[in-house]
Enzyme design. Structure first.
Site, PDB file in Angstrom:
ATOM      1  N   LYS A 131       4.737  30.341 -41.057  1.00 31.97           N
ATOM      2  CA  LYS A 131       4.448  30.759 -39.859  1.00 31.97           C
ATOM      3  C   LYS A 131       4.062  32.460 -40.008  1.00 31.97           C
ATOM      4  O   LYS A 131       3.042  32.739 -39.272  1.00 31.97           O
ATOM      5  CB  LYS A 131       5.652  31.009 -38.866  1.00 31.97           C
ATOM      6  CG  LYS A 131       5.917  31.777 -37.609  1.00 31.97           C
ATOM      7  CD  LYS A 131       4.596  31.259 -36.435  1.00 31.97           C
ATOM      8  CE  LYS A 131       4.445  32.326 -35.367  1.00 31.97           C
ATOM      9  NZ  LYS A 131       4.669  31.983 -34.288  1.00 31.97           N
ATOM     10  N   PHE A 139       3.367  27.747 -32.454  1.00 37.30           N
ATOM     11  CA  PHE A 139       2.128  28.496 -32.861  1.00 37.30           C
ATOM     12  C   PHE A 139       1.377  28.708 -31.609  1.00 37.30           C
ATOM     13  O   PHE A 139       0.141  28.873 -31.523  1.00 37.30           O
ATOM     14  CB  PHE A 139       1.326  27.594 -33.844  1.00 37.30           C
ATOM     15  CG  PHE A 139       1.826  27.498 -35.316  1.00 37.30           C
ATOM     16  CD1 PHE A 139       1.768  28.697 -36.109  1.00 37.30           C
ATOM     17  CD2 PHE A 139       2.537  26.328 -35.428  1.00 37.30           C
ATOM     18  CE1 PHE A 139       2.359  28.277 -37.328  1.00 37.30           C
ATOM     19  CE2 PHE A 139       3.136  26.076 -36.786  1.00 37.30           C
ATOM     20  CZ  PHE A 139       2.985  27.034 -37.760  1.00 37.30           C
ATOM     21  N   GLY A 168      -3.083  43.115 -31.056  1.00 29.79           N
ATOM     22  CA  GLY A 168      -2.053  43.625 -30.371  1.00 29.79           C
ATOM     23  C   GLY A 168      -0.970  42.571 -29.964  1.00 29.79           C
ATOM     24  O   GLY A 168      -1.328  41.387 -30.466  1.00 29.79           O
ATOM     25  N   THR A 226      12.917  37.953 -31.588  1.00 36.06           N
ATOM     26  CA  THR A 226      13.144  38.707 -32.876  1.00 36.06           C
ATOM     27  C   THR A 226      12.249  39.989 -32.989  1.00 36.06           C
ATOM     28  O   THR A 226      11.556  39.981 -33.878  1.00 36.06           O
ATOM     29  CB  THR A 226      12.872  37.645 -34.082  1.00 36.06           C
ATOM     30  OG1 THR A 226      11.479  37.332 -33.750  1.00 36.06           O
ATOM     31  CG2 THR A 226      13.655  36.466 -33.908  1.00 36.06           C
ATOM     32  N   LYS A 242      16.714  35.772 -14.261  1.00 34.46           N
ATOM     33  CA  LYS A 242      15.692  35.066 -14.640  1.00 34.46           C
ATOM     34  C   LYS A 242      16.132  33.314 -14.126  1.00 34.46           C
ATOM     35  O   LYS A 242      15.144  32.796 -13.690  1.00 34.46           O
ATOM     36  CB  LYS A 242      15.438  34.832 -16.255  1.00 34.46           C
ATOM     37  CG  LYS A 242      14.699  35.808 -16.617  1.00 34.46           C
ATOM     38  CD  LYS A 242      14.557  35.339 -17.990  1.00 34.46           C
ATOM     39  CE  LYS A 242      13.381  36.198 -18.883  1.00 34.46           C
ATOM     40  NZ  LYS A 242      13.206  35.908 -20.534  1.00 34.46           N
ATOM     41  N   VAL A 277       7.858  31.820 -25.421  1.00 33.73           N
ATOM     42  CA  VAL A 277       8.070  30.632 -26.286  1.00 33.73           C
ATOM     43  C   VAL A 277       9.090  29.231 -25.751  1.00 33.73           C
ATOM     44  O   VAL A 277       8.616  28.376 -25.382  1.00 33.73           O
ATOM     45  CB  VAL A 277       8.683  31.038 -27.540  1.00 33.73           C
ATOM     46  CG1 VAL A 277       9.022  29.539 -28.581  1.00 33.73           C
ATOM     47  CG2 VAL A 277       7.645  31.667 -28.440  1.00 33.73           C
ATOM     48  N   ASP A 304      19.800  30.992 -20.634  1.00 36.16           N
ATOM     49  CA  ASP A 304      19.204  32.438 -20.777  1.00 36.16           C
ATOM     50  C   ASP A 304      20.636  33.005 -20.326  1.00 36.16           C
ATOM     51  O   ASP A 304      21.272  32.731 -19.700  1.00 36.16           O
ATOM     52  CB  ASP A 304      18.039  32.767 -20.164  1.00 36.16           C
ATOM     53  CG  ASP A 304      17.548  33.744 -20.825  1.00 36.16           C
ATOM     54  OD1 ASP A 304      16.230  33.509 -21.262  1.00 36.16           O
ATOM     55  OD2 ASP A 304      17.708  34.982 -20.592  1.00 36.16           O
ATOM     56  N   LEU A 337     -13.084  35.850 -35.023  1.00 38.38           N
ATOM     57  CA  LEU A 337     -14.079  37.059 -35.543  1.00 38.38           C
ATOM     58  C   LEU A 337     -14.763  37.810 -34.285  1.00 38.38           C
ATOM     59  O   LEU A 337     -15.873  38.149 -34.399  1.00 38.38           O
ATOM     60  CB  LEU A 337     -15.202  36.010 -36.072  1.00 38.38           C
ATOM     61  CG  LEU A 337     -14.732  35.419 -37.599  1.00 38.38           C
ATOM     62  CD1 LEU A 337     -15.868  34.662 -38.020  1.00 38.38           C
ATOM     63  CD2 LEU A 337     -14.298  36.590 -38.701  1.00 38.38           C
ATOM     64  N   CYS A 382       3.221  39.336 -31.134  1.00 38.36           N
ATOM     65  CA  CYS A 382       3.392  38.756 -32.401  1.00 38.36           C
ATOM     66  C   CYS A 382       2.596  39.276 -33.538  1.00 38.36           C
ATOM     67  O   CYS A 382       3.347  39.700 -34.300  1.00 38.36           O
ATOM     68  CB  CYS A 382       2.592  37.325 -32.100  1.00 38.36           C
ATOM     69  SG  CYS A 382       3.730  36.033 -31.032  1.00 38.36           S
TER      70      CYS A 382
HETATM   71  C1  UDX Z   1      -0.474  34.523 -31.783  1.00 34.27           C
HETATM   72  C2  UDX Z   1      -1.025  33.537 -32.589  1.00 34.27           C
HETATM   73  O1  UDX Z   1      -2.527  33.217 -32.206  1.00 34.27           O
HETATM   74  C3  UDX Z   1      -0.014  32.159 -32.075  1.00 34.27           C
HETATM   75  O2  UDX Z   1      -0.536  31.169 -32.886  1.00 34.27           O
HETATM   76  C4  UDX Z   1       1.319  32.647 -32.548  1.00 34.27           C
HETATM   77  O3  UDX Z   1       2.195  31.659 -32.102  1.00 34.27           O
HETATM   78  C5  UDX Z   1       1.538  33.704 -31.501  1.00 34.27           C
HETATM   79  O4  UDX Z   1       0.953  34.985 -32.047  1.00 34.27           O
HETATM   80  P1  UDX Z   1      -0.766  35.468 -29.363  1.00 34.27           P
HETATM   81  O5  UDX Z   1      -0.358  36.548 -29.819  1.00 34.27           O
HETATM   82  O6  UDX Z   1      -0.776  34.789 -28.013  1.00 34.27           O
HETATM   83  O7  UDX Z   1      -0.774  34.381 -30.343  1.00 34.27           O
HETATM   84  O8  UDX Z   1      -2.477  35.975 -29.095  1.00 34.27           O
HETATM   85  P2  UDX Z   1      -3.832  35.796 -29.878  1.00 34.27           P
HETATM   86  O9  UDX Z   1      -4.622  34.963 -29.309  1.00 34.27           O
HETATM   87  O10 UDX Z   1      -3.703  35.456 -31.321  1.00 34.27           O
HETATM   88  O11 UDX Z   1      -4.408  37.255 -29.959  1.00 34.27           O
HETATM   89  C6  UDX Z   1      -3.577  38.207 -30.656  1.00 34.27           C
HETATM   90  C7  UDX Z   1      -4.496  39.530 -30.575  1.00 34.27           C
HETATM   91  O12 UDX Z   1      -5.616  39.544 -31.249  1.00 34.27           O
HETATM   92  C8  UDX Z   1      -4.936  39.953 -29.092  1.00 34.27           C
HETATM   93  O13 UDX Z   1      -4.689  41.320 -29.117  1.00 34.27           O
HETATM   94  C9  UDX Z   1      -6.329  39.563 -29.405  1.00 34.27           C
HETATM   95  O14 UDX Z   1      -7.052  40.238 -28.528  1.00 34.27           O
HETATM   96  C10 UDX Z   1      -6.658  39.863 -30.654  1.00 34.27           C
HETATM   97  N1  UDX Z   1      -7.799  39.407 -31.206  1.00 34.27           N
HETATM   98  C11 UDX Z   1      -7.864  37.807 -31.215  1.00 34.27           C
HETATM   99  C12 UDX Z   1      -9.101  39.837 -31.531  1.00 34.27           C
HETATM  100  O15 UDX Z   1      -9.210  41.260 -31.320  1.00 34.27           O
HETATM  101  N2  UDX Z   1     -10.082  39.282 -31.986  1.00 34.27           N
HETATM  102  C13 UDX Z   1     -10.157  37.746 -32.243  1.00 34.27           C
HETATM  103  O16 UDX Z   1     -11.230  37.332 -32.623  1.00 34.27           O
HETATM  104  C14 UDX Z   1      -8.845  37.223 -31.865  1.00 34.27           C
END
Ligand code: UDX
Length: 433
Positions: free
Chosen positions: A206, A152, A259, A86, A35, A11, A30, A252, A262
Site C-alpha cells: 500500500k 486502493f 495533495g 491514521t 454521523k 474508506v 463509529d 501523468l 493519502c
Molecule cells: C489515492 C490513491 O490513488 C488511492 O489508490 C489510495 O487508496 C488513496 O490515495 P486519492 O487521494 O483519492 O487516491 O486521489 P488521487 O486521484 O490518487 O489523486 C491524488 C492527488 O494527486 C490529487 O491532488 C490529484 O490532483 C493529484 N494528481 C493525480 C495529479 O496532480 N496528477 C495526476 O496525474 C494524478
C-alpha cells in the site's frame, strides 16, 4: 457474511456499501453520534459519485446498518474491518496509530466464534502484529486472525473502484483467514488479480504504491517545469511517454502538486519508516520536499499575474484536492490559496461541491460565489486550482465580460491555450510557454 466496519469515513462507508451490494450484512460503527444519526436518517456524510442510490437501497433493505454500539456491530461478525483514520503525527509525520489501537482494544471483548480482523486503514509495516497482540491481551480466549487488506479506493471514484479493483491484496499469514476473505471477495474471481501475500508485504504494498504514484506526479511536474523553460509542450511529452506501456499514461497530468488525505500522509509515513529501518528512500524524501515547495511557488505565480495591481481581485475556481470530491483536506488548492492570502485580501472562491468544507477552514478570509461567473465578477485574474469538468466548458466570453481584466492562471491545464488567447486573455498554464 456478517461484516462489521469500524469507521465510516472515505474508506469505511464506500466499502460498507460495496460489501452490502455484494450480498453481505454490513454494520458500520463509529464514535461520532452526529454521523451515525445522519447516516441512519438517510443522509450520506460524504459525497461520492454513484453512492447515494446504493446507500439508500441498502439502508432500506437493512443490509446496511449504522451504530454507536461496538458490541452490536462485532458480535457474531465473520469479518471485522478497521477503517479508522491514521493521521500524520504533527511533529514526526509518522502515522498516528492511536485510533487503530483503540479500536482493536474496544472490539476485542466482543469477538465470538472465529473472526477475521482485517486492517483496511493504511498502517505502517508491523501494525498487524501490534493489533494481534492487543486483542490477545484484552481477550485471551478469542479465536481470530489479523489480516492486512489494503484499500486502493480513490476519493470521488470510490464506488467505481470498489467494483472494478485493479487487484485485491490479501495479507494473511494463516490459510484459514485467507479462505474467509477469498470467499468474501468471491464475486471478483476471474475479474481481477488476487494477490495472496504475507501480512508485512501487504502493508508495504500500500505504501509503496502510493509513494510511487506521488513520485510519478512529481516527475511529470518537474518535466513540466523543464518544458516551460525549454519550449516543449508537456501535453505532448506526457502523451509520448504514456504510450510506452512500461510507463503507462495514467498519473501523468501536471498540476499544482499532489495533495489529499493519502499521498502527503503516506509519503511522509513511508519516509519515516525508511529512517526507522535505516533504509534510504531518497526519491520519496525529495518528492515530499519538492511537492511542498511547488505549492508555494504556484501561489507566487498567481500573485505575479496581478503585477502592478496588488489589490486586484482574484477569483479562485476549485478548492477540493481534486475533481469529483468535496474533500479539502491537504488540498493543494487550499495551500495555494493560503499563500495568496498572505498578500491579497481580495479573493472570491467557487467550488461546485467543496464550498461548505472550505468555508469551515477559510471562514471570512474570502468571499464565496455560487458560480464561476459570479466569482469572476470584477476579478483581474481567474485561477483554476481543481480539475472540475465544468471548468473545461467555461463560456470564455461570459467570463471575460464579468472580469475587470482578462487573465487566467490555469494550474490544471483545463483550457485550450490557443482558444483562450484568441479570445483576448492573458493565459498562464503548466508546462507550456
Ligand atoms: C489515492 C490513491 O490513488 C488511492 O489508490 C489510495 O487508496 C488513496 O490515495 P486519492 O487521494 O483519492 O487516491 O486521489 P488521487 O486521484 O490518487 O489523486 C491524488 C492527488 O494527486 C490529487 O491532488 C490529484 O490532483 C493529484 N494528481 C493525480 C495529479 O496532480 N496528477 C495526476 O496525474 C494524478
Amino acid at each position: 457474511m456478517k461484516i462489521a466496519i469500524i469507521g465510516t469515513g472515505y474508506v469505511g462507508l464506500p466499502t460498507g456499501i460495496g460489501l452490502a451490494e455484494l450480498g453481505n450484512e454490513v454494520v458500520c460503527v463509529d464514535k461520532i453520534e452526529e454521523k451515525i444519526n445522519a447516516l441512519n436518517s438517510g443522509k450520506a456524510t460524504i459525497y461520492e459519485d454513484g453512492m447515494e442510490e446504493l446507500f439508500q437501497k441498502h439502508l432500506a433493505k437493512k443490509s446496511l446498518r449504522f451504530t454507536l454500539d461496538m458490541k452490536n456491530a462485532v458480535s457474531g461478525a465473520d469479518v471485522v474491518m478497521l477503517a479508522v483514520g491514521t493521521p500524520p503525527h504533527p511533529v514526526t509525520k509518522e502515522a498516528d496509530l492511536r485510533y487503530i489501537y483503540a479500536a482493536a482494544e474496544e472490539l476485542a471483548p466482543y469477538l465470538d466464534g472465529y473472526t477475521v480482523v482485517a486492517t483496511k486503514s493504511t498502517v505502517p509495516v508491523g501494525t498487524g502484529d501490534e493489533v494481534e497482540a492487543i486483542i490477545r491481551k484484552v481477550n485471551p480466549a478469542a479465536d481470530y486472525d489479523v489480516v492486512s487488506l489494503p484499500e486502493f479506493l480513490r476519493e470521488g471514484f470510490a464506488i467505481h473502484d470498489f467494483f472494478h479493483p485493479d487487484r485485491i491484496v490479501i495479507g494473511a499469514n494463516v490459510k484459514k483467514a485467507r479462505d474467509v476473505l477469498l470467499k468474501l471477495y468471491e464475486p471478483f474471481q476471474g475479474k481481477t488479480e488476487f494477490l495472496l501475500v504475507n501480512r508485512k508485504s501487504s502493508e508495504t504494498i500500500k505504501y509503496a504504491s502510493n509513494a510511487f504514484l506521488a513520485m510519478k506526479i512529481h516527475y511529470i511536474n518537474e518535466m513540466a517545469d523543464f518544458c516551460e523553460k525549454a519550449g516543449a509542450d508537456i501535453r505532448e511529452v506526457a502523451r509520448g511517454m504514456g504510450l510506452d506501456s512500461r510507463i503507462g499514461g495514467k498519473f501523468l497530468n501536471p498540476g499544482p502538486g499532489y495533495g489529499g488525505s493519502c499521498f502527503p500522509k503516506d509519503t511522509n509515513a513511508m519516509a519515516q519508516m525508511g529512517r526507522k529501518y535505516g533504509a534510504e528512500l531518497n526519491l520519496i524524501e525529495t518528492t515530499i520536499a519538492k511537492n511542498d515547495e511547488r505549492k508555494a511557488r504556484m501561489g507566487q505565480r498567481v500573485l505575479d499575474m496581478l503585477r502592478d495591481h496588488p489589490d486586484g481581485r482574484i477569483a479562485v475556481l476549485g478548492l477540493a484536492f481534486k475533481g469529483g470530491t468535496d474533500d479539502c483536506r491537504d488540498s493543494p488548492a487550499m495551500e495555494i490559496l493560503n499563500e495568496i492570502l498572505k498578500t491579497s485580501r481580495n479573493v472570491c472562491v467557487y467550488d461546485p461541491k467543496a464550498a461548505d468544507n472550505a468555508r469551515k477552514m477559510l471562514g471570512s478570509r474570502v468571499s464565496y460565489a455560487e458560480t464561476a461567473y459570479a466569482a469572476a465578477e470584477g476579478a483581474e485574474v481567474v485561477v483554476i486550482l481543481t480539475e472540475w469538468e465544468e471548468f473545461r466548458h467555461l463560456d470564455l466570453d461570459r467570463l471575460k465580460s464579468a472580469m475587470s481584466r482578462a487573465a487566467i492562471v490555469d494550474l490544471r491545464n483545463m483550457l485550450d491555450a490557443e482558444e483562450v488567447r484568441s479570445r483576448g486573455f492573458e493565459y498562464s498554464c503548466i508546462g507550456m510557454r
